[in-house]
Design a protein around this motif. Structure first.
Motif, PDB file in Angstrom:
ATOM      1  N   THR A 126       0.831  -1.202   0.000  1.00 35.32           N
ATOM      2  CA  THR A 126       0.000   0.000   0.000  1.00 35.32           C
ATOM      3  C   THR A 126       0.870   1.259   0.000  1.00 35.32           C
ATOM      4  OG1 THR A 126      -0.148  -0.092   2.424  1.00 35.32           O
ATOM      5  CG2 THR A 126      -1.936  -1.096   1.169  1.00 35.32           C
ATOM      6  N   THR A 127       2.019   1.163   0.670  1.00 40.39           N
ATOM      7  CA  THR A 127       2.922   2.322   0.730  1.00 40.39           C
ATOM      8  C   THR A 127       3.474   2.662  -0.644  1.00 40.39           C
ATOM      9  OG1 THR A 127       3.577   1.749   2.993  1.00 40.39           O
ATOM     10  CG2 THR A 127       5.022   3.250   1.785  1.00 40.39           C
ATOM     11  N   ILE A 128       4.012   1.664  -1.349  1.00 40.63           N
ATOM     12  CA  ILE A 128       4.621   1.935  -2.659  1.00 40.63           C
ATOM     13  C   ILE A 128       3.551   2.308  -3.678  1.00 40.63           C
ATOM     14  CG2 ILE A 128       4.572  -0.441  -3.520  1.00 40.63           C
ATOM     15  CD1 ILE A 128       7.401   2.168  -3.971  1.00 40.63           C
ATOM     16  N   LEU A 129       2.347   1.759  -3.517  1.00 40.16           N
ATOM     17  CA  LEU A 129       1.246   2.141  -4.396  1.00 40.16           C
ATOM     18  C   LEU A 129       0.939   3.635  -4.227  1.00 40.16           C
ATOM     19  CD1 LEU A 129      -1.106   1.546  -6.330  1.00 40.16           C
ATOM     20  CD2 LEU A 129      -2.472   0.871  -4.331  1.00 40.16           C
ATOM     21  N   GLY A 130       0.876   4.075  -2.972  1.00 38.69           N
ATOM     22  CA  GLY A 130       0.617   5.479  -2.711  1.00 38.69           C
ATOM     23  C   GLY A 130       1.714   6.377  -3.247  1.00 38.69           C
ATOM     24  N   ILE A 131       2.974   5.965  -3.053  1.00 39.10           N
ATOM     25  CA  ILE A 131       4.107   6.746  -3.554  1.00 39.10           C
ATOM     26  C   ILE A 131       4.039   6.890  -5.074  1.00 39.10           C
ATOM     27  CG2 ILE A 131       6.621   6.780  -3.854  1.00 39.10           C
ATOM     28  CD1 ILE A 131       6.809   5.323  -1.150  1.00 39.10           C
ATOM     29  N   GLY A 132       3.812   5.768  -5.746  1.00 36.20           N
ATOM     30  CA  GLY A 132       3.725   5.789  -7.207  1.00 36.20           C
ATOM     31  C   GLY A 132       2.592   6.667  -7.704  1.00 36.20           C
ATOM     32  N   LEU A 133       1.431   6.554  -7.050  1.00 31.84           N
ATOM     33  CA  LEU A 133       0.290   7.384  -7.438  1.00 31.84           C
ATOM     34  C   LEU A 133       0.592   8.865  -7.219  1.00 31.84           C
ATOM     35  CD1 LEU A 133      -2.716   5.322  -6.020  1.00 31.84           C
ATOM     36  CD2 LEU A 133      -2.235   5.789  -8.420  1.00 31.84           C
ATOM     37  N   GLY A 134       1.194   9.172  -6.073  1.00 30.99           N
ATOM     38  CA  GLY A 134       1.509  10.564  -5.773  1.00 30.99           C
ATOM     39  C   GLY A 134       2.462  11.167  -6.782  1.00 30.99           C
ATOM     40  N   MET A 135       3.527  10.451  -7.107  1.00 31.50           N
ATOM     41  CA  MET A 135       4.503  10.940  -8.085  1.00 31.50           C
ATOM     42  C   MET A 135       3.878  11.049  -9.471  1.00 31.50           C
ATOM     43  SD  MET A 135       8.123   9.149  -7.080  1.00 31.50           S
ATOM     44  CE  MET A 135       9.042   9.711  -5.633  1.00 31.50           C
ATOM     45  N   GLY A 136       3.100  10.036  -9.846  1.00 33.51           N
ATOM     46  CA  GLY A 136       2.488  10.030 -11.171  1.00 33.51           C
ATOM     47  C   GLY A 136       1.496  11.158 -11.351  1.00 33.51           C
ATOM     48  N   VAL A 137       0.612  11.313 -10.371  1.00 38.12           N
ATOM     49  CA  VAL A 137      -0.381  12.391 -10.443  1.00 38.12           C
ATOM     50  C   VAL A 137       0.314  13.749 -10.475  1.00 38.12           C
ATOM     51  CG1 VAL A 137      -2.210  13.564  -9.152  1.00 38.12           C
ATOM     52  CG2 VAL A 137      -2.246  11.077  -9.372  1.00 38.12           C
ATOM     53  N   MET A 138       1.364  13.903  -9.656  1.00 39.75           N
ATOM     54  CA  MET A 138       2.089  15.171  -9.609  1.00 39.75           C
ATOM     55  C   MET A 138       2.761  15.453 -10.950  1.00 39.75           C
ATOM     56  SD  MET A 138       2.596  17.560  -7.397  1.00 39.75           S
ATOM     57  CE  MET A 138       2.180  18.647  -8.742  1.00 39.75           C
ATOM     58  N   ALA A 139       3.412  14.450 -11.515  1.00 43.50           N
ATOM     59  CA  ALA A 139       4.132  14.633 -12.779  1.00 43.50           C
ATOM     60  C   ALA A 139       3.190  15.020 -13.908  1.00 43.50           C
ATOM     61  CB  ALA A 139       4.883  13.349 -13.132  1.00 43.50           C
ATOM     62  N   PHE A 140       2.089  14.286 -14.049  1.00 43.78           N
ATOM     63  CA  PHE A 140       1.170  14.546 -15.166  1.00 43.78           C
ATOM     64  C   PHE A 140       0.369  15.832 -14.957  1.00 43.78           C
ATOM     65  CE2 PHE A 140       1.862   9.979 -15.932  1.00 43.78           C
ATOM     66  CZ  PHE A 140       2.199  10.048 -17.289  1.00 43.78           C
ATOM     67  N   SER A 141       0.064  16.153 -13.678  1.00 41.16           N
ATOM     68  CA  SER A 141      -0.676  17.391 -13.440  1.00 41.16           C
ATOM     69  C   SER A 141       0.187  18.608 -13.742  1.00 41.16           C
ATOM     70  CB  SER A 141      -1.176  17.442 -11.995  1.00 41.16           C
ATOM     71  OG  SER A 141      -0.094  17.467 -11.084  1.00 41.16           O
ATOM     72  N   LEU A 142       1.477  18.537 -13.424  1.00 38.44           N
ATOM     73  CA  LEU A 142       2.388  19.637 -13.751  1.00 38.44           C
ATOM     74  C   LEU A 142       2.532  19.787 -15.262  1.00 38.44           C
ATOM     75  CD1 LEU A 142       5.209  19.169 -11.086  1.00 38.44           C
ATOM     76  CD2 LEU A 142       3.580  21.056 -11.228  1.00 38.44           C
ATOM     77  N   LEU A 143       2.617  18.654 -15.951  1.00 40.68           N
ATOM     78  CA  LEU A 143       2.719  18.684 -17.412  1.00 40.68           C
ATOM     79  C   LEU A 143       1.450  19.270 -18.026  1.00 40.68           C
ATOM     80  CD1 LEU A 143       4.287  17.894 -19.978  1.00 40.68           C
ATOM     81  CD2 LEU A 143       3.182  15.637 -19.845  1.00 40.68           C
ATOM     82  N   LEU A 144       0.303  18.845 -17.524  1.00 40.52           N
ATOM     83  CA  LEU A 144      -0.968  19.353 -18.024  1.00 40.52           C
ATOM     84  C   LEU A 144      -1.100  20.853 -17.778  1.00 40.52           C
ATOM     85  CD1 LEU A 144      -3.761  18.742 -19.253  1.00 40.52           C
ATOM     86  CD2 LEU A 144      -4.582  18.270 -16.935  1.00 40.52           C
ATOM     87  N   PHE A 145      -0.659  21.282 -16.608  1.00 38.34           N
ATOM     88  CA  PHE A 145      -0.735  22.700 -16.269  1.00 38.34           C
ATOM     89  C   PHE A 145       0.116  23.529 -17.222  1.00 38.34           C
ATOM     90  CE2 PHE A 145      -0.497  26.525 -13.724  1.00 38.34           C
ATOM     91  CZ  PHE A 145      -1.716  26.558 -13.091  1.00 38.34           C
TER      92      PHE A 145
END
Length: 281
Positions: A258-277
């Motif tokens: 659950t920890t690594i899943l959360g880390i991956g989701l957090g990094m992924g969402v952050m990366a793509f949201s910054l790109l989208l912005f």
């Protein structure tokens, strides 16, 4: 960060208030939760860590180096960024060392201790004073921790809203278990949910206070050098919080998956949201 508008100021402050007062969410969950399944909280804490680590290294430290480099060139600018980064890291560590371990929110307790607190037994009633003391001192400790967190959230949101929003969300998620840590002992010591809730909520007020105090103290000194130091130290503070508090807490409330899943989701969402912005702008 020149020509700060009132709209930008109030937006950054509201985000900081939201992040700080999420300790109240933790208090509410502690009162009404009737399940030992903390999987979602574990993923959320890992998510917060992923957001904060990614944004610290990919965005905030880059901004800091740019500010330093404008004054001193690339090589010295990079060196100053590293020094200031570890300055923020060490500052947060020193705060941890000053606060006693038994009430330090970064010295995480096993989940079974939270479960035991949730059982309103006669044994707990015999230790009401000790429980109340634990809750109050935990509130004080968390209040101290929340000053630099509030300043980091506020300054980042003030400079770049696209970074400030996810950081405020990450800080808000990480404040939830802190609200639980404050409210549970006080509630079981006094039987008063309102008092326990107000203690938890009050500790979160330190974040907007820390933001305003830090901002007005440094406002006359604002320039590329000050911004470079602030952003580097903010990155150091966030990385320290992520590795010292968020990731261990994520493991306690869940497991390594659950920890690594959360880390991956957090990094992924952050990366793509910054790109989208950046695409939108």
């Amino acid at each position: 960060m020149e020509n700060i508008t009132s709209e930008a100021f109030w937006t950054a402050l509201l985000l900081t208030i939201f992040a700080g007062l999420s300790t109240g969410i933790g208090a509410t969950l502690a009162f009404f939760s009737r399940t030992n399944n903390y999987t979602f909280l574990s993923i959320g804490l890992g998510f917060s860590a992923g957001v904060m680590v990614y944004i610290s290294f990919v965005e905030i430290m880059v901004k800091a180096q740019q500010s330093f480099s404008l004054l001193y060139g690339n090589l010295i600018g990079e060196g100053l960024t590293i020094v200031a980064f570890f300055g923020g890291f060490i500052l947060t560590s020193i705060i941890d060392q000053i606060i006693p371990k038994d009430v330090n929110p970064h010295e995480l307790k096993p989940q079974k201790e939270f479960n035991e607190l949730q059982k309103n037994t006669e044994d707990l009633s015999l230790n009401k004073q000790a429980l109340k003391r634990t809750g109050i001192f935990t509130a004080i400790a968390i209040t101290i921790h929340n000053f630099p967190e509030g300043f980091a959230t506020f300054i980042t949101a003030l400079d770049d809203l696209s970074l400030g929003i996810p950081i405020a969300l990450a800080i808000a998620i990480h404040n939830i278990p802190e609200g639980m840590a404050i409210s549970l002992p006080i509630y079981h010591a006094t039987g008063n949910k309102k008092k326990a809730f107000y203690y938890a909520l009050g500790s979160g007020i330190a974040e907007p206070i820390g933001a305003l105090v830090g901002f007005f103290l440094l406002l006359p000194l604002m320039g590329e050098l000050t911004l470079g130091i602030i952003f580097s130290m903010v990155a150091g503070i966030m990385v320290y919080i992520s590795f010292d508090e968020l990731l261990p807490a994520a493991r306690i409330y869940g497991n390594e998956h659950t920890t690594i899943l959360g880390i991956g989701l957090g990094m992924g969402v952050m990366a793509f949201s910054l790109l989208l912005f950046k695409v939108i702008l």
